[in-house]
Design a protein around this motif. Structure first.
Motif, PDB file in Angstrom:
ATOM      1  N   CYS A  43       0.804  -1.218   0.000  1.00  0.00           N
ATOM      2  CA  CYS A  43       0.000   0.000   0.000  1.00  0.00           C
ATOM      3  C   CYS A  43       0.838   1.269   0.000  1.00  0.00           C
ATOM      4  CB  CYS A  43      -0.975  -0.007   1.179  1.00  0.00           C
ATOM      5  SG  CYS A  43      -0.205  -0.283   2.765  1.00  0.00           S
ATOM      6  N   SER A  44       2.170   1.151   0.175  1.00  0.00           N
ATOM      7  CA  SER A  44       3.010   2.346   0.215  1.00  0.00           C
ATOM      8  C   SER A  44       4.025   2.429  -0.924  1.00  0.00           C
ATOM      9  CB  SER A  44       3.761   2.411   1.553  1.00  0.00           C
ATOM     10  OG  SER A  44       2.861   2.582   2.613  1.00  0.00           O
ATOM     11  N   GLY A  45       4.055   1.462  -1.827  1.00  0.00           N
ATOM     12  CA  GLY A  45       4.950   1.532  -2.977  1.00  0.00           C
ATOM     13  C   GLY A  45       5.947   0.389  -3.067  1.00  0.00           C
ATOM     14  N   PHE A  46       6.536   0.008  -1.930  1.00  0.00           N
ATOM     15  CA  PHE A  46       7.463  -1.124  -1.861  1.00  0.00           C
ATOM     16  C   PHE A  46       7.018  -2.022  -0.730  1.00  0.00           C
ATOM     17  CE2 PHE A  46      10.172   2.275  -3.587  1.00  0.00           C
ATOM     18  CZ  PHE A  46      10.677   1.649  -4.712  1.00  0.00           C
ATOM     19  N   GLN A  47       7.332  -3.319  -0.859  1.00  0.00           N
ATOM     20  CA  GLN A  47       7.010  -4.243   0.223  1.00  0.00           C
ATOM     21  C   GLN A  47       8.187  -5.160   0.497  1.00  0.00           C
ATOM     22  OE1 GLN A  47       3.517  -6.304  -1.021  1.00  0.00           O
ATOM     23  NE2 GLN A  47       4.501  -7.335  -2.715  1.00  0.00           N
ATOM     24  N   TYR A  48       8.301  -5.565   1.750  1.00  0.00           N
ATOM     25  CA  TYR A  48       9.350  -6.492   2.171  1.00  0.00           C
ATOM     26  C   TYR A  48       8.895  -7.919   1.923  1.00  0.00           C
ATOM     27  CZ  TYR A  48      11.045  -2.414   4.764  1.00  0.00           C
ATOM     28  OH  TYR A  48      11.492  -1.162   5.116  1.00  0.00           O
ATOM     29  N   GLY A  49       9.854  -8.783   1.593  1.00  0.00           N
ATOM     30  CA  GLY A  49       9.572 -10.201   1.430  1.00  0.00           C
ATOM     31  C   GLY A  49      10.564 -11.015   2.232  1.00  0.00           C
ATOM     32  N   PHE A  50      10.114 -12.158   2.756  1.00  0.00           N
ATOM     33  CA  PHE A  50      10.945 -13.040   3.568  1.00  0.00           C
ATOM     34  C   PHE A  50      10.726 -14.475   3.111  1.00  0.00           C
ATOM     35  CE2 PHE A  50       9.445  -9.498   6.204  1.00  0.00           C
ATOM     36  CZ  PHE A  50      10.653  -8.920   6.580  1.00  0.00           C
ATOM     37  N   ASP A  51      11.813 -15.181   2.781  1.00  0.00           N
ATOM     38  CA  ASP A  51      11.731 -16.579   2.357  1.00  0.00           C
ATOM     39  C   ASP A  51      12.964 -17.330   2.834  1.00  0.00           C
ATOM     40  OD1 ASP A  51       9.322 -16.755   0.613  1.00  0.00           O
ATOM     41  OD2 ASP A  51      10.398 -15.238  -0.540  1.00  0.00           O
ATOM     42  N   LEU A  52      12.788 -18.582   3.224  1.00  0.00           N
ATOM     43  CA  LEU A  52      13.939 -19.424   3.537  1.00  0.00           C
ATOM     44  C   LEU A  52      14.566 -19.917   2.247  1.00  0.00           C
ATOM     45  CD1 LEU A  52      12.921 -21.726   6.537  1.00  0.00           C
ATOM     46  CD2 LEU A  52      14.430 -19.749   6.558  1.00  0.00           C
ATOM     47  N   GLU A  53      15.892 -19.885   2.179  1.00  0.00           N
ATOM     48  CA  GLU A  53      16.629 -20.407   1.029  1.00  0.00           C
ATOM     49  C   GLU A  53      17.863 -21.139   1.532  1.00  0.00           C
ATOM     50  OE1 GLU A  53      17.509 -17.570  -2.018  1.00  0.00           O
ATOM     51  OE2 GLU A  53      15.398 -17.109  -2.345  1.00  0.00           O
ATOM     52  N   VAL A  65      25.017 -13.941  11.611  1.00  0.00           N
ATOM     53  CA  VAL A  65      24.942 -13.626  13.036  1.00  0.00           C
ATOM     54  C   VAL A  65      24.725 -14.933  13.779  1.00  0.00           C
ATOM     55  CG1 VAL A  65      23.656 -12.410  14.847  1.00  0.00           C
ATOM     56  CG2 VAL A  65      23.967 -11.333  12.614  1.00  0.00           C
ATOM     57  N   GLY A  66      25.676 -15.300  14.613  1.00  0.00           N
ATOM     58  CA  GLY A  66      25.532 -16.516  15.414  1.00  0.00           C
ATOM     59  C   GLY A  66      25.349 -17.764  14.585  1.00  0.00           C
ATOM     60  N   GLY A  67      25.958 -17.832  13.415  1.00  0.00           N
ATOM     61  CA  GLY A  67      25.835 -18.998  12.549  1.00  0.00           C
ATOM     62  C   GLY A  67      24.605 -19.001  11.659  1.00  0.00           C
ATOM     63  N   THR A  68      23.734 -18.005  11.802  1.00  0.00           N
ATOM     64  CA  THR A  68      22.544 -17.876  10.965  1.00  0.00           C
ATOM     65  C   THR A  68      22.825 -16.876   9.859  1.00  0.00           C
ATOM     66  OG1 THR A  68      21.096 -18.363  12.836  1.00  0.00           O
ATOM     67  CG2 THR A  68      20.101 -17.234  10.967  1.00  0.00           C
ATOM     68  N   ARG A  69      22.388 -17.201   8.642  1.00  0.00           N
ATOM     69  CA  ARG A  69      22.659 -16.318   7.506  1.00  0.00           C
ATOM     70  C   ARG A  69      21.397 -15.630   7.012  1.00  0.00           C
ATOM     71  NH1 ARG A  69      24.919 -20.233   3.235  1.00  0.00           N
ATOM     72  NH2 ARG A  69      23.096 -21.345   3.983  1.00  0.00           N
ATOM     73  N   VAL A  70      21.589 -14.375   6.569  1.00  0.00           N
ATOM     74  CA  VAL A  70      20.536 -13.603   5.927  1.00  0.00           C
ATOM     75  C   VAL A  70      21.082 -13.163   4.579  1.00  0.00           C
ATOM     76  CG1 VAL A  70      19.136 -11.510   6.031  1.00  0.00           C
ATOM     77  CG2 VAL A  70      19.530 -12.851   8.103  1.00  0.00           C
ATOM     78  N   PHE A  71      20.281 -13.329   3.522  1.00  0.00           N
ATOM     79  CA  PHE A  71      20.692 -13.000   2.157  1.00  0.00           C
ATOM     80  C   PHE A  71      19.898 -11.795   1.662  1.00  0.00           C
ATOM     81  CE2 PHE A  71      20.419 -17.851   2.107  1.00  0.00           C
ATOM     82  CZ  PHE A  71      21.692 -18.014   2.630  1.00  0.00           C
ATOM     83  N   VAL A  72      20.605 -10.836   1.063  1.00  0.00           N
ATOM     84  CA  VAL A  72      19.953  -9.664   0.481  1.00  0.00           C
ATOM     85  C   VAL A  72      20.545  -9.448  -0.913  1.00  0.00           C
ATOM     86  CG1 VAL A  72      19.417  -7.211   0.737  1.00  0.00           C
ATOM     87  CG2 VAL A  72      19.760  -8.614   2.777  1.00  0.00           C
ATOM     88  N   ASP A  73      19.690  -9.438  -1.941  1.00  0.00           N
ATOM     89  CA  ASP A  73      20.170  -9.218  -3.302  1.00  0.00           C
ATOM     90  C   ASP A  73      20.570  -7.756  -3.482  1.00  0.00           C
ATOM     91  OD1 ASP A  73      17.834  -7.726  -4.935  1.00  0.00           O
ATOM     92  OD2 ASP A  73      16.969  -9.093  -3.452  1.00  0.00           O
ATOM     93  N   ALA A  74      21.381  -7.485  -4.499  1.00  0.00           N
ATOM     94  CA  ALA A  74      21.940  -6.150  -4.719  1.00  0.00           C
ATOM     95  C   ALA A  74      20.862  -5.087  -4.954  1.00  0.00           C
ATOM     96  CB  ALA A  74      22.921  -6.182  -5.885  1.00  0.00           C
ATOM     97  N   VAL A  75      19.819  -5.409  -5.684  1.00  0.00           N
ATOM     98  CA  VAL A  75      18.750  -4.440  -5.956  1.00  0.00           C
ATOM     99  C   VAL A  75      18.028  -4.080  -4.660  1.00  0.00           C
ATOM    100  CG1 VAL A  75      16.580  -4.059  -7.180  1.00  0.00           C
ATOM    101  CG2 VAL A  75      18.482  -5.178  -8.344  1.00  0.00           C
ATOM    102  N   SER A  76      17.682  -5.087  -3.856  1.00  0.00           N
ATOM    103  CA  SER A  76      17.008  -4.834  -2.583  1.00  0.00           C
ATOM    104  C   SER A  76      17.912  -4.083  -1.618  1.00  0.00           C
ATOM    105  CB  SER A  76      16.559  -6.144  -1.938  1.00  0.00           C
ATOM    106  OG  SER A  76      15.583  -6.778  -2.731  1.00  0.00           O
ATOM    107  N   LEU A  77      19.211  -4.366  -1.675  1.00  0.00           N
ATOM    108  CA  LEU A  77      20.144  -3.727  -0.756  1.00  0.00           C
ATOM    109  C   LEU A  77      20.153  -2.213  -0.929  1.00  0.00           C
ATOM    110  CD1 LEU A  77      22.144  -4.117   1.498  1.00  0.00           C
ATOM    111  CD2 LEU A  77      23.931  -4.459  -0.216  1.00  0.00           C
ATOM    112  N   ASP A  78      19.956  -1.722  -2.154  1.00  0.00           N
ATOM    113  CA  ASP A  78      19.876  -0.269  -2.358  1.00  0.00           C
ATOM    114  C   ASP A  78      18.778   0.345  -1.505  1.00  0.00           C
ATOM    115  OD1 ASP A  78      21.973  -0.154  -4.141  1.00  0.00           O
ATOM    116  OD2 ASP A  78      20.700  -0.105  -5.921  1.00  0.00           O
ATOM    117  N   LEU A  79      17.684  -0.378  -1.308  1.00  0.00           N
ATOM    118  CA  LEU A  79      16.558   0.125  -0.522  1.00  0.00           C
ATOM    119  C   LEU A  79      16.627  -0.290   0.947  1.00  0.00           C
ATOM    120  CD1 LEU A  79      13.833  -0.562  -3.185  1.00  0.00           C
ATOM    121  CD2 LEU A  79      14.600   1.689  -2.417  1.00  0.00           C
ATOM    122  N   LEU A  80      17.596  -1.148   1.293  1.00  0.00           N
ATOM    123  CA  LEU A  80      17.733  -1.635   2.662  1.00  0.00           C
ATOM    124  C   LEU A  80      19.022  -1.183   3.340  1.00  0.00           C
ATOM    125  CD1 LEU A  80      16.432  -5.285   2.178  1.00  0.00           C
ATOM    126  CD2 LEU A  80      15.318  -3.459   3.478  1.00  0.00           C
ATOM    127  N   ALA A  81      19.851  -0.408   2.637  1.00  0.00           N
ATOM    128  CA  ALA A  81      21.116   0.045   3.225  1.00  0.00           C
ATOM    129  C   ALA A  81      20.823   0.843   4.491  1.00  0.00           C
ATOM    130  CB  ALA A  81      21.891   0.885   2.227  1.00  0.00           C
TER     131      ALA A  81
END
Length: 116
Positions: A43-53, A65-81
């Protein structure tokens, strides 16, 4: 749209990392990481998505962090920096929450946002 170059990298709290590990273990995928993405919509233009991979993509930022990994693609990273992934628990339920300094507005559910 800001490019995020002057902002710190994406961060993951220990609480979020622990919940990712718990979810992956419950689903029988103990080595899986969480993909955090941004796509057009909501409803605001962009939305967050979460999936296990199981594995990161070739150009992904991998935050561990603590042996757990989080993946962020380069395009999303521009909006998540500069943003931070956390796990929130409240009377109405529990969910991943992103505190994003680039978001100038968001919706009530916290799942979508807009940038200047």
């Amino acid at each position: 749209m800001p490019d995020g170059s002057d902002l710190p990298r994406f961060r993951v709290t220990p609480r979020a990392a622990a919940e990712i590990a718990s979810i992956a273990a419950r689903q029988g995928r103990p080595g899986a990481g969480l993909r955090v993405s941004v796509s057009a919509g909501g409803c605001s233009g962009f939305q967050y998505g979460f999936d296990l991979e199981e594995q990161p993509g070739e150009d992904d930022l991998v935050v561990e962090v603590g042996g757990t990994r989080v993946f962020v693609d380069a395009v999303s990273l521009d909006l998540l920096a500069g943003a931070e992934l956390d796990w929130k628990e409240a009377l109405i339920g529990a969910h991943f929450a992103i505190s994003n300094p680039q978001a100038v507005s968001g919706c009530g559910c916290g799942a979508s946002f807009s940038v200047a």
